[in-house]
Design an enzyme around this catalytic site. Structure first.
Site, short mmCIF file in Angstrom:
data_model
loop_
_atom_site.label_atom_id
_atom_site.label_comp_id
_atom_site.label_asym_id
_atom_site.label_seq_id
_atom_site.Cartn_x
_atom_site.Cartn_y
_atom_site.Cartn_z
N GLY A 27 0.82 -1.21 0.00
CA GLY A 27 0.00 0.00 0.00
C GLY A 27 0.85 1.25 0.00
N ARG B 243 0.16 5.60 -1.91
CA ARG B 243 -0.73 6.71 -1.51
C ARG B 243 -0.86 6.73 0.01
NH1 ARG B 243 -5.92 3.96 -4.16
NH2 ARG B 243 -5.91 5.90 -5.32
N VAL C 129 -2.49 -8.22 -1.77
CA VAL C 129 -1.81 -8.99 -0.73
C VAL C 129 -2.72 -10.00 -0.05
CG1 VAL C 129 -0.14 -7.15 -0.30
CG2 VAL C 129 -2.21 -7.30 1.11
N ASN D 43 1.58 -2.39 5.40
CA ASN D 43 0.75 -1.18 5.54
C ASN D 43 -0.59 -1.29 4.82
OD1 ASN D 43 0.25 1.89 5.81
ND2 ASN D 43 0.27 1.55 3.60
N SER E 93 -3.60 0.30 13.73
CA SER E 93 -4.48 1.45 13.92
C SER E 93 -4.84 1.53 15.40
CB SER E 93 -5.76 1.28 13.10
OG SER E 93 -6.76 2.20 13.49
N TYR F 222 -13.17 -3.97 10.89
CA TYR F 222 -11.90 -3.26 10.82
C TYR F 222 -11.17 -3.35 12.16
CZ TYR F 222 -8.58 0.53 9.85
OH TYR F 222 -7.43 1.27 9.67
N LYS G 31 -7.46 -5.22 12.98
CA LYS G 31 -6.30 -4.52 13.52
C LYS G 31 -5.87 -5.09 14.87
CE LYS G 31 -5.77 -1.76 10.05
NZ LYS G 31 -4.60 -1.90 9.17
N ILE H 296 -5.44 10.18 10.72
CA ILE H 296 -4.44 10.62 9.75
C ILE H 296 -5.16 11.12 8.50
CG2 ILE H 296 -2.37 9.99 8.47
CD1 ILE H 296 -2.06 9.70 11.51
#
Length: 256
Positions: free
Chosen positions: A9, A12, A61, A87, A147, A160, A164, A193
């Protein structure tokens, strides 16, 4: 020999911030993404301006054959890998209450955010151990970008958070397994972020930051994460394997 870093990743957002900081530190790079080579040509050229070599490794991935192809591309081009930065990740396509989460969304997020990074790290670790026996002075490390959601629960994106939290355990398991070989494994845990992934919730977090959510009242930037990863990749925290580096502006400080 210049050290080689693979950043998934890496074209960007946070990944690009990491790639830029590693390039400035003198690493040669393999950056991964899912877009076609033409779409990232400008990014590759931008990173080359720091004086190192940069290749693009397109791969999903979450898929074993594509991970294997990516590592073979790195091996063919560089013949070495010193640093893996896991990442790449995705958010749910739709935010739904944890009682309404769909299995398809769970599978998609877990495959990309947890299964893929684990098996990529497994393959990279075995490659690093082989290099240790054949390359004098070889130094490797693995850095997992997770995260704050590893411990901060969000009821409308539970898949999510689960992914993590799982990646955090991957860090601990690999740190234990590789510690005797002096291959440290770290977790970098970003907070809020400013990237394309958070663009859709900018108004929400602008308000929360204005109301005092963070000890440092600003959005985090990709380069904030990149600086931490570059420090770890350079070996500046070599005696701290398995540790979490928080890049969250003080969000997770307990307060009354």
């Amino acid at each position: 020999m210049r050290r080689i870093a693979l950043i998934t990743g890496g074209t960007r957002g946070i990944g690009l911030g990491i790639a830029a900081m590693l390039a400035q530190r003198g690493f040669d790079l393999a950056i991964n993404g899912v877009r076609g080579p033409a779409a990232v040509a400008d990014v590759v050229e931008q990173l080359k301006q720091h004086g190192g070599d940069v290749i693009y490794c397109p791969a999903d991935v979450s898929l074993r054959q594509e991970r294997e192809r990516m590592l073979e591309q790195v091996n063919t081009h560089y013949g070495a890998l010193h640093v893996l930065v896991n990442n790449a990740g995705v958010a749910p396509k739709e935010r739904k209450d944890v009682l309404e989460m769909q299995e398809e969304s769970y599978d998609r997020v877990m495959n990309m955010n947890l299964k893929g990074p684990f098996f990529l790290a497994q393959a990279a670790a075995n490659w690093m151990l082989r290099q240790q026996t054949s390359v004098q002075g070889f130094q490797g490390c693995i850095i997992n970008v997770s995260s704050i959601s590893a411990t901060v629960a969000s009821l409308n994106r539970g898949e999510y958070c689960i992914s993590k939290a799982g990646l955090s355990m991957v860090t601990q398991l690999l740190a234990l397994r590789l510690g005797a070989y002096q291959v440290p494994v770290y977790e970098v845990r970003p907070g809020i972020i400013a990237t394309d992934m958070t663009a859709g919730v900018k108004e929400k977090y602008d308000r929360l930051i204005g109301e005092g959510l963070l000890a440092q009242p600003r959005w985090g930037l990709p380069e904030d994460v990149g600086k931490a990863v570059a420090m770890l990749a350079a070996g500046e925290l070599a005696y701290s394997t398995g540790q979490v580096v928080m890049i969250d502006g003080g969000l997770t400080i307990f307060r009354l």
